[in-house]
Design a protein around this motif. Structure first.
Motif, PDB file in Angstrom:
ATOM      1  N   ALA A  45      36.672   1.294  72.830  1.00 49.08           N
ATOM      2  CA  ALA A  45      37.891   0.619  72.386  1.00 49.08           C
ATOM      3  C   ALA A  45      38.173   0.933  70.923  1.00 49.08           C
ATOM      4  O   ALA A  45      39.318   1.144  70.521  1.00 49.08           O
ATOM      5  CB  ALA A  45      37.764  -0.886  72.594  1.00 49.08           C
ATOM      6  N   ARG A  50      42.008   0.290  69.773  1.00 46.53           N
ATOM      7  CA  ARG A  50      42.352  -1.022  70.341  1.00 46.53           C
ATOM      8  C   ARG A  50      41.406  -2.054  69.733  1.00 46.53           C
ATOM      9  O   ARG A  50      40.379  -2.411  70.316  1.00 46.53           O
ATOM     10  CB  ARG A  50      42.261  -0.977  71.862  1.00 46.53           C
ATOM     11  N   GLU A  53      40.474  -5.323  71.689  1.00 47.18           N
ATOM     12  CA  GLU A  53      39.472  -5.124  72.733  1.00 47.18           C
ATOM     13  C   GLU A  53      38.098  -4.865  72.120  1.00 47.18           C
ATOM     14  O   GLU A  53      37.076  -5.334  72.639  1.00 47.18           O
ATOM     15  CB  GLU A  53      39.876  -3.950  73.625  1.00 47.18           C
ATOM     16  N   ASP A  56      36.543  -8.131  70.985  1.00 42.32           N
ATOM     17  CA  ASP A  56      36.056  -8.916  72.120  1.00 42.32           C
ATOM     18  C   ASP A  56      34.744  -8.331  72.663  1.00 42.32           C
ATOM     19  O   ASP A  56      33.774  -9.065  72.921  1.00 42.32           O
ATOM     20  CB  ASP A  56      37.117  -8.929  73.224  1.00 42.32           C
TER      21      ASP A  56
END
Length: 558
Positions: A45, A50, A53, A56
């Motif tokens: 990611a 990103r 993402e 997370d």
């Protein structure tokens, strides 16, 4: 900011991410599958830009290996970069449980507290950092204030409270650093800090420089120059101080005074070169000619840098034959490489175009020359064709250069800029992507491509991912912060965009950044503020392309 961003994992080092997970697995075997999967997902990611993402996935990895402080630290930093305060807080808690407190950890916690709106707790943390006897403490505090506040006014208010509380350590470097930050932030706190510094360190010449800088920032040019004049004699104390005084004069728009200061004390090739460049900036050909004659009479050695400098001064003075002689006499090393390229430029200036391009072609085919010199000969050829307004020849020079130096990053980047100037965005994108195939984490290419997509297409999500990848590597790079703000604006996130663009302006006074701030303010209905930034951009460069486009787009009249 602390240089933690440069520890970001590179694509070629994906095995390190796997090894990191594997190391944690040995301590917590039941979670091995979860840890490995989350770590790999986080890294992929991150490589894709990103950040939400990645934040997370890194947090999931940190949960799976709660005793791994490196992983929880990584999760904290990525979450902060993604502006995900909730995940940053959870990752920070894991980090604090798995490792003893450090100044770096305290600085990151202060940043998170400020981001979360917990200003009182953040202030306690900042005071503790400032009270630490290790000078790194106040540096982490300074970084937290810069990174933790969304608005410059909020950061300035925090600095004011720390000054009022007497929290800044009795260290000149600390006061100068906080003074510099306060000047960037604006408001009245910089005057307060200046008063404090002058009382604490009345005989320190760098304090006088700070005062001059503050007066300049306030637009009081007359008193700024008077403040500098009072410390000119201090230029004899050290070359560094001389350079600092000269730089402040230059910032005041007084290159002649700057050159005069650089003439104080012992001289060497560097100081003579700076004097020459300042006289060029002042367009004082008479003074530059006198300096040239003085240096020419002194010359008695084949020192390459000295002869290169004399050639460059002669070139600016349009004493082209002198310049050619000096360049031909440069004996070797890096100066010789520059001299060979400058020779072609002088021939071009003499309208001996055939000779100039023949010299460049000879360099391009010289097997004894290093690859960089031969590559630079293609770059200069393209530049000269552009100056001649020969677009086909410019493109041909890049094509031949890439034929000889396949996938060279500098050639591809310069050609991409050429395509962008010609509004050929697909070709510009293709060249930038070729760079990224070879160097997936090339920050300049990531930022250039992301900004181009944001500015010249409607592929805003893709642009954001590219710019976020650049932000991971260099979160405080002003150009990248500007690109980030601009793509947020294109996505319709105007309030967030304004925060980032104003931060970019704080970091770098650039006409394009000012134009971006102005356009966002205009769209938000804050027309008077927008005009103020348009005027700032005009003062820096009235012909700036972004400024022209912003004025046309908004219809603003100044």
């Amino acid at each position: 900011m602390p240089d933690w961003s440069r520890s970001a994992l590179r694509p070629a080092a994906l095995v390190l991410a796997i090894a990191l997970a594997a190391g944690a697995v040995s301590a917590r075997e039941p979670a091995s599958g979860e840890l490995l999967g989350a770590t790999m997902a986080a890294e992929f990611a991150l490589q894709a830009g990103r950040l939400d993402e990645a934040a997370d996935a890194y947090l999931r990895a940190a949960r799976a290996a709660p005793d791994d402080p490196a992983l929880s630290e990584r999760a904290t930093r990525i979450a902060l970069l993604a502006n995900d305060d909730a995940r940053a807080g959870e990752a920070l808690a894991l980090w604090k449980r798995s490792a003893p407190p450090t100044l770096a950890m305290q600085g990151i916690e202060a940043t998170w507290l400020l981001r979360s709106g917990r200003e009182r707790a953040a202030r306690r943390q900042l005071v503790a950092l400032l009270a630490d006897p290790d000078p790194a403490g106040w540096r982490h505090a300074l970084a937290a204030i810069s990174a933790g506040h969304r608005e410059p006014e909020d950061a300035a208010r925090m600095v004011r409270r720390l000054v009022d509380a007497g929290a800044i350590p009795d260290d000149l470097q600390a006061w100068l650093a906080f003074g510099g930050l306060s000047q960037q932030l604006g408001g009245d706190i910089s005057a307060r800090i200046l008063d404090e510094v002058m009382q604490r360190f009345p005989d320190e010449p760098r304090v006088a420089l700070l005062r001059a800088s503050k007066l300049r920032a306030d637009g009081d040019i007359k008193n700024a120059r008077e403040a500098l004049a009072r410390v000119e004699d201090q230029a004899r104390l050290s070359p560094e101080l001389r350079l600092a005084i000269a730089a402040e004069y230059d910032a005041l728009g007084a290159p002649l005074e700057s050159a005069r200061v650089m003439a104080i004390g012992p001289q060497d090739t560097r100081s003579y070169g700076l004097r020459a460049s300042l006289l060029v900036k002042a367009e004082d050909r008479e003074a530059l000619g006198a300096l040239y004659d003085e240096l020419r009479e002194q010359d008695a050695s084949p020192e390459p840098g000295w002869r290169l400098m004399l050639g460059q001064i002669a070139e600016y003075l349009e004493r082209h034959e002198d310049a050619l002689e000096w360049y031909a006499s440069v004996p070797g090393g890096e100066p010789r490489r520059v001299a060979r390229l400058r020779t072609a430029k002088v021939l071009h200036d003499l309208d001996r175009h055939d000779d100039a391009f023949a010299a460049l072609r000879a360099l391009q085919g010289d097997a004894s020359a290093d690859d960089e010199l031969r590559r630079d000969a293609y770059l200069l050829e393209a530049e000269l064709h552009r100056a001649d307004e020969r677009p086909d020849a410019e493109a041909d020079a890049y094509a031949r250069g890439l034929g000889a130096h396949p996938d060279d990053g500098a050639l591809l980047y310069s050609r991409a800029l050429m395509w962008e100037r010609r509004d050929d965005i697909p070709r510009a994108e293709a060249d930038l992507r070729r760079i990224l195939v070879m160097e997936p984490e090339n920050v300049a290419a990531l930022n250039a491509l992301g900004y181009t997509l944001a500015d010249r297409t409607d592929r805003y999500r893709e642009a954001l991912e590219l710019i976020d990848r650049a932000r991971v590597a260099e979160p405080d790079n002003a150009a990248i912060v500007d690109s980030y703000g601009w793509v947020l604006y294109r996505l319709g996130r105007n309030a967030e965009a304004l925060v980032e663009l104003r931060r970019a302006w704080t970091l770098m006074k650039d006409p394009e950044v000012a134009a971006h701030v102005a356009e966002v303010l205009w769209v938000m209905g804050r027309r008077d503020e927008a005009r103020e930034y348009f005027r700032k951009a005009m003062a820096l460069d009235p012909e700036n392309r972004s400024l022209r486009r912003a004025l046309e787009s908004t219809g603003a009249e100044l």
